[in-house]
Enzyme design. Structure first.
Site, PDB file in Angstrom:
ATOM      1  N   ILE A  25       0.821  -1.221   0.000  1.00  0.00           N
ATOM      2  CA  ILE A  25       0.000   0.000   0.000  1.00  0.00           C
ATOM      3  C   ILE A  25       0.850   1.262   0.000  1.00  0.00           C
ATOM      4  O   ILE A  25       0.306   2.368  -0.062  1.00  0.00           O
ATOM      5  CB  ILE A  25      -0.992   0.044   1.189  1.00  0.00           C
ATOM      6  N   ASP A  26       2.169   1.127   0.043  1.00  0.00           N
ATOM      7  CA  ASP A  26       3.013   2.326   0.057  1.00  0.00           C
ATOM      8  C   ASP A  26       2.828   3.143  -1.215  1.00  0.00           C
ATOM      9  O   ASP A  26       2.874   4.375  -1.193  1.00  0.00           O
ATOM     10  CB  ASP A  26       4.487   1.957   0.270  1.00  0.00           C
ATOM     11  N   GLY A  61      17.472 -13.049  -0.660  1.00  0.00           N
ATOM     12  CA  GLY A  61      16.294 -13.272  -1.472  1.00  0.00           C
ATOM     13  C   GLY A  61      15.057 -13.673  -0.708  1.00  0.00           C
ATOM     14  O   GLY A  61      14.093 -14.184  -1.293  1.00  0.00           O
ATOM     15  N   GLY A  86      13.283 -11.505   1.274  1.00  0.00           N
ATOM     16  CA  GLY A  86      12.423 -10.356   1.522  1.00  0.00           C
ATOM     17  C   GLY A  86      12.718  -9.623   2.819  1.00  0.00           C
ATOM     18  O   GLY A  86      11.864  -8.910   3.329  1.00  0.00           O
ATOM     19  N   LEU A  87      13.937  -9.787   3.362  1.00  0.00           N
ATOM     20  CA  LEU A  87      14.311  -9.102   4.593  1.00  0.00           C
ATOM     21  C   LEU A  87      15.278  -7.952   4.327  1.00  0.00           C
ATOM     22  O   LEU A  87      15.904  -7.435   5.239  1.00  0.00           O
ATOM     23  CB  LEU A  87      14.938 -10.092   5.586  1.00  0.00           C
ATOM     24  N   SER A 103      18.224  -7.575   2.367  1.00  0.00           N
ATOM     25  CA  SER A 103      19.676  -7.705   2.450  1.00  0.00           C
ATOM     26  C   SER A 103      20.372  -6.655   1.594  1.00  0.00           C
ATOM     27  O   SER A 103      21.449  -6.169   1.950  1.00  0.00           O
ATOM     28  CB  SER A 103      20.111  -9.115   2.022  1.00  0.00           C
ATOM     29  N   SER A 104      19.766  -6.274   0.463  1.00  0.00           N
ATOM     30  CA  SER A 104      20.397  -5.256  -0.386  1.00  0.00           C
ATOM     31  C   SER A 104      20.384  -3.893   0.300  1.00  0.00           C
ATOM     32  O   SER A 104      21.391  -3.166   0.298  1.00  0.00           O
ATOM     33  CB  SER A 104      19.700  -5.175  -1.747  1.00  0.00           C
ATOM     34  N   GLU A 128      20.261   2.264  -5.692  1.00  0.00           N
ATOM     35  CA  GLU A 128      19.664   0.993  -6.124  1.00  0.00           C
ATOM     36  C   GLU A 128      18.798   1.186  -7.365  1.00  0.00           C
ATOM     37  O   GLU A 128      18.800   0.355  -8.266  1.00  0.00           O
ATOM     38  CB  GLU A 128      18.851   0.365  -4.998  1.00  0.00           C
ATOM     39  N   ASP A 185      12.535   0.202   2.684  1.00  0.00           N
ATOM     40  CA  ASP A 185      13.612  -0.659   3.160  1.00  0.00           C
ATOM     41  C   ASP A 185      14.783   0.155   3.696  1.00  0.00           C
ATOM     42  O   ASP A 185      15.240  -0.043   4.825  1.00  0.00           O
ATOM     43  CB  ASP A 185      14.085  -1.581   2.036  1.00  0.00           C
TER      44      ASP A 185
END
Length: 402
Positions: A43-44, A132, A134-135, A137-138, A170, A182
């Site tokens: 929803i962002d 990969g 969804g936490l 890492s990038s 990014e 993020d």
């Protein structure tokens, strides 16, 4: 990994460079967290609020300056690639640099903005975040790199400015069209607090999130996420279509985003949405935003039972209305719902695989991991990975020695 072990690895790798220096070299250790979004998914981009938090799983770096223009980096998570290097005046994205394109892009963004980086760095990275899943890492490694540069060179960037710089890196250097949540969460994290964030305006509020006798359990389904990019773009377009229709038929006030509507107002305009798919996307967006606001109240009041119910409700909406869940995520949530000592569970992140989170009673964590892990394996043939996480501070120095 113990910090002492990480530092020993650093000294062994960069011994020659350190011994060449004619003076004593300062070596610093940094940590940058990963993040989970507690509630407020997809929803962002519809003007909704999100409620992420930084976690104590993340990325570490041991760092020293060099006397030349070279940056030498290595990750213990990709030891087979060895030490990678680049020159500060010759930065470009290269496929063979793989993971290193993320920190390299951050160096590039500082330089593009006219900030002088006159000497290189030796950096050893190590992360305990699953890649990969969804936490973020990038984002963790990007904000970590930006924090290192900002600290060593005293550029004076605020946390928000570092987050925006990393997002731009990014987006442009690595070609990933990510939002700001993020990087913002990783930079602004505060222990035992969630971040009530408007991703459009960057207005935010720190919300007390003391979990008392409960723990935040992260469950990696180890289902490889597929279709995320194409489905993300499709969902976003469907939300845009819904908004265009509503804007033409809603005459009470100006609506800029779907999440400007309250659930009651949505009932008034719902008949305008004749296509079932478009209706479902709009319904999720409006009600999920309501859930975020209610979750903020619940956490602020220490009402974890209510917060857990909002988690379950969020997952059902993501499954049935936004349709970004998958069988594996649904199984984790269903197993959680049927266990004593679990207040709530939901998928987190983009969906179609990746991670779920659950609020589990501290004394039942071991039982939860054993029971859910076994049942999940029987039902899917996959082995889930479990992480007991704490809500942690954002990126910064964790140790310094001379």
């Amino acid at each position: 990994m113990e910090l002492s072990t990480l530092k020993n690895n650093f000294y062994n790798l960069y011994r020659a460079e350190l011994m060449e220096s004619k003076k004593q070299v300062a070596v610093k250790t940094y940590f940058s967290p990963g993040r989970v979004n507690l509630i407020g998914e997809h929803i962002d981009y519809s003007g909704g609020m999100v409620l992420p938090c930084a976690i104590n799983l993340g990325t570490y770096a041991v760092v020293s300056r060099r006397t030349d223009q070279t940056v030498k980096i290595m990750s213990l998570n990709f030891e087979e690639m060895g030490i990678l290097s680049f020159e500060l005046d010759q930065i470009e994205n290269k496929p063979e640099m793989d993971w290193a394109n993320y920190p390299m892009g951050v160096f590039n963004e500082f330089i593009k903005r006219g900030h002088v980086i006159d000497q290189g760095f030796n950096i050893l990275f190590y992360g305990d975040l699953p890649n990969g899943a969804g936490l973020s890492s990038s984002a963790s490694i990007e904000v970590l790199t930006a924090t290192i540069i900002n600290d060593y060179l005293s550029f004076g960037f605020t946390k928000t400015e570092l987050a925006l710089l990393c997002q731009k890196s990014e987006n442009e250097f690595n070609g990933m069209n990510c939002g700001i949540m993020d990087q913002f969460s990783v930079a602004h994290g505060v222990k035992d607090h969630a971040i009530f964030l408007n991703c459009d305006t960057l207005e935010y509020e720190l919300i007390p999130a003391a979990l008392k006798d409960y723990r935040l359990m992260i469950i990696n389904t180890n289902k490889k996420r597929g279709l995320v990019d194409s489905e993300y773009n499709m969902r976003r377009r469907e939300c845009e279509v819904a908004l265009e229709i509503i804007q033409k038929g809603f005459d009470q006030r100006t609506i800029q985003y779907l999440c400007d509507l309250t659930p009651v107002e949505f009932l008034d305009v719902a008949p305008l949405l004749n296509e079932d798919t478009v209706y479902k996307r709009a319904y999720h967006s409006v009600v999920e935003n309501f859930r975020v606001h209610e979750s903020k109240k619940a956490l602020s009041n220490g009402n974890l039972i209510a917060f857990g119910e909002w988690m379950y409700s969020s997952h059902e909406s993501l499954k049935n209305y936004f349709q970004v869940s998958c069988k594996e995520l649904d199984i984790i949530v269903d197993l959680s719902r049927n266990m004593r000592g679990v207040l709530g569970a939901r998928m987190t992140g983009a969906g179609f695989g990746g991670c779920a989170i659950a609020l589990v009673e501290k004394d039942k964590c071991d039982y939860y991991m054993e029971k859910v892990g076994r049942s999940y394996n029987v039902k899917t043939g996959l082995k889930a990975t479990f992480y007991i996480a704490e809500i942690a501070d954002g990126a910064g120095v964790v140790h310094e020695s001379f």
